[in-house]
Design a protein around this motif. Structure first.
Motif, PDB file in Angstrom:
ATOM      1  N   ALA A   1      39.380  48.546  10.596  1.00  0.00           N
ATOM      2  CA  ALA A   1      40.665  48.600  11.283  1.00  0.00           C
ATOM      3  C   ALA A   1      41.481  49.807  11.320  1.00  0.00           C
ATOM      4  N   GLU A   2      41.647  50.404   9.826  1.00  0.00           N
ATOM      5  CA  GLU A   2      42.493  51.553   9.517  1.00  0.00           C
ATOM      6  C   GLU A   2      41.490  52.762   9.823  1.00  0.00           C
ATOM      7  N   LEU A   3      40.526  52.687   9.887  1.00  0.00           N
ATOM      8  CA  LEU A   3      39.660  53.711  10.454  1.00  0.00           C
ATOM      9  C   LEU A   3      39.762  53.905  12.127  1.00  0.00           C
ATOM     10  N   ASP A   4      39.802  52.888  12.598  1.00  0.00           N
ATOM     11  CA  ASP A   4      40.232  52.767  14.059  1.00  0.00           C
ATOM     12  C   ASP A   4      41.658  53.563  14.513  1.00  0.00           C
ATOM     13  N   GLU A   5      42.537  53.184  13.698  1.00  0.00           N
ATOM     14  CA  GLU A   5      43.742  53.819  13.686  1.00  0.00           C
ATOM     15  C   GLU A   5      43.608  55.346  13.767  1.00  0.00           C
ATOM     16  N   ILE A   6      42.918  55.822  12.639  1.00  0.00           N
ATOM     17  CA  ILE A   6      42.876  57.046  12.369  1.00  0.00           C
ATOM     18  C   ILE A   6      42.257  57.828  13.386  1.00  0.00           C
ATOM     19  N   LYS A   7      41.192  56.993  14.040  1.00  0.00           N
ATOM     20  CA  LYS A   7      40.367  57.612  15.382  1.00  0.00           C
ATOM     21  C   LYS A   7      41.418  57.841  16.432  1.00  0.00           C
ATOM     22  N   GLU A   8      42.313  57.056  16.481  1.00  0.00           N
ATOM     23  CA  GLU A   8      43.169  57.262  17.738  1.00  0.00           C
ATOM     24  C   GLU A   8      44.024  58.502  17.357  1.00  0.00           C
ATOM     25  N   VAL A   9      44.420  58.825  16.255  1.00  0.00           N
ATOM     26  CA  VAL A   9      45.230  60.051  15.728  1.00  0.00           C
ATOM     27  C   VAL A   9      44.428  61.056  15.726  1.00  0.00           C
ATOM     28  N   MET A  10      42.952  61.033  15.432  1.00  0.00           N
ATOM     29  CA  MET A  10      42.294  62.347  15.427  1.00  0.00           C
ATOM     30  C   MET A  10      41.991  62.679  16.791  1.00  0.00           C
ATOM     31  N   ARG A  11      41.919  61.817  17.853  1.00  0.00           N
ATOM     32  CA  ARG A  11      41.851  62.081  19.124  1.00  0.00           C
ATOM     33  C   ARG A  11      42.683  63.348  19.457  1.00  0.00           C
ATOM     34  N   MET A  12      43.908  63.354  19.090  1.00  0.00           N
ATOM     35  CA  MET A  12      44.964  64.172  19.551  1.00  0.00           C
ATOM     36  C   MET A  12      44.985  65.397  18.749  1.00  0.00           C
ATOM     37  N   THR A  13      43.964  65.762  17.686  1.00  0.00           N
ATOM     38  CA  THR A  13      44.101  66.860  17.062  1.00  0.00           C
ATOM     39  C   THR A  13      43.222  67.792  17.395  1.00  0.00           C
ATOM     40  N   ARG A  14      43.494  68.971  16.963  1.00  0.00           N
ATOM     41  CA  ARG A  14      42.559  70.216  17.299  1.00  0.00           C
ATOM     42  C   ARG A  14      41.263  70.100  16.675  1.00  0.00           C
ATOM     43  N   LEU A  15      41.052  69.525  15.711  1.00  0.00           N
ATOM     44  CA  LEU A  15      39.715  69.300  14.797  1.00  0.00           C
ATOM     45  C   LEU A  15      38.963  68.259  15.564  1.00  0.00           C
ATOM     46  N   GLY A  16      39.752  67.286  15.944  1.00  0.00           N
ATOM     47  CA  GLY A  16      38.964  65.989  16.814  1.00  0.00           C
ATOM     48  C   GLY A  16      38.272  66.903  18.015  1.00  0.00           C
ATOM     49  N   GLN A  17      39.257  67.650  18.550  1.00  0.00           N
ATOM     50  CA  GLN A  17      38.601  68.173  20.099  1.00  0.00           C
ATOM     51  C   GLN A  17      37.514  69.074  19.852  1.00  0.00           C
ATOM     52  N   MET A  18      37.682  69.814  18.493  1.00  0.00           N
ATOM     53  CA  MET A  18      36.407  70.715  18.357  1.00  0.00           C
ATOM     54  C   MET A  18      35.269  70.104  18.035  1.00  0.00           C
ATOM     55  N   LEU A  19      35.491  68.839  17.242  1.00  0.00           N
ATOM     56  CA  LEU A  19      34.386  68.195  17.086  1.00  0.00           C
ATOM     57  C   LEU A  19      33.618  67.490  18.352  1.00  0.00           C
ATOM     58  N   GLN A  20      34.416  67.005  19.028  1.00  0.00           N
ATOM     59  CA  GLN A  20      33.953  66.652  20.360  1.00  0.00           C
ATOM     60  C   GLN A  20      33.237  67.519  21.072  1.00  0.00           C
ATOM     61  N   ASP A  21      33.919  68.522  21.270  1.00  0.00           N
ATOM     62  CA  ASP A  21      33.407  69.950  22.091  1.00  0.00           C
ATOM     63  C   ASP A  21      31.840  70.277  21.467  1.00  0.00           C
ATOM     64  N   GLU A  22      31.914  70.350  20.328  1.00  0.00           N
ATOM     65  CA  GLU A  22      30.515  70.622  19.506  1.00  0.00           C
ATOM     66  C   GLU A  22      29.582  69.661  19.694  1.00  0.00           C
ATOM     67  N   ALA A  23      29.866  68.421  19.921  1.00  0.00           N
ATOM     68  CA  ALA A  23      29.020  67.182  20.089  1.00  0.00           C
ATOM     69  C   ALA A  23      28.318  67.444  21.441  1.00  0.00           C
ATOM     70  N   ILE A  24      29.163  67.588  22.441  1.00  0.00           N
ATOM     71  CA  ILE A  24      28.836  67.884  23.717  1.00  0.00           C
ATOM     72  C   ILE A  24      28.089  68.955  24.115  1.00  0.00           C
ATOM     73  N   GLU A  25      28.340  70.245  23.407  1.00  0.00           N
ATOM     74  CA  GLU A  25      27.622  71.376  23.598  1.00  0.00           C
ATOM     75  C   GLU A  25      26.140  70.882  22.926  1.00  0.00           C
ATOM     76  N   SER A  26      25.900  70.406  21.829  1.00  0.00           N
ATOM     77  CA  SER A  26      24.663  69.958  21.244  1.00  0.00           C
ATOM     78  C   SER A  26      23.842  68.998  22.036  1.00  0.00           C
ATOM     79  N   THR A  27      24.309  68.064  22.801  1.00  0.00           N
ATOM     80  CA  THR A  27      23.798  67.424  23.541  1.00  0.00           C
ATOM     81  C   THR A  27      23.208  67.923  24.904  1.00  0.00           C
TER      82      THR A  27
END
Length: 102
Positions: free
Chosen positions: A35-61
């Motif tokens: 439950a706490e990780l889900d809260e962190i995930k929401e915060v992370m979605r709004m960060t540059r690091l979260g966006q960078m990780l998401q972009d990297e995963a999309i590029e890899s796929t």
């Protein structure tokens, strides 16, 4: 505590803040429940690091999908990128990563 620390580090764009944020994510993953990780995930979605990780995963796929279409369908890289609707601004990056000799 972790959520507040991430929120405080998020607006700072300095490299040390990015490193501290990455460390907080690692610690959160190790010590928090689901439950706490889900809260962190929401915060992370709004960060540059979260966006960078998401972009990297999309590029890899996308890279793997292009390679698979080229191999299994015997398509050129352009045919594969057309099928996947890769935007023009990203095509050269994929060309360089898939066919480095060109």
């Amino acid at each position: 505590m972790f959520k507040e620390a991430i929120r405080l580090a998020k607006p700072n764009i300095e490299l040390s803040a990015e490193k501290a944020t990455a460390m907080l994510y690692t610690l959160a993953d190790k010590f928090l429940d689901r439950a706490e990780l889900d809260e962190i995930k929401e915060v992370m979605r709004m960060t540059r690091l979260g966006q960078m990780l998401q972009d990297e995963a999309i590029e890899s796929t996308q890279t793997e999908s292009i390679k698979n279409l080229m191999k299994n369908m015997n398509w050129t890289i352009d045919q594969a990128m057309n099928a996947l609707e890769i935007s023009e601004d990203k095509r050269e990056k994929y060309r360089q990563s898939i066919t480095p000799n060109n």
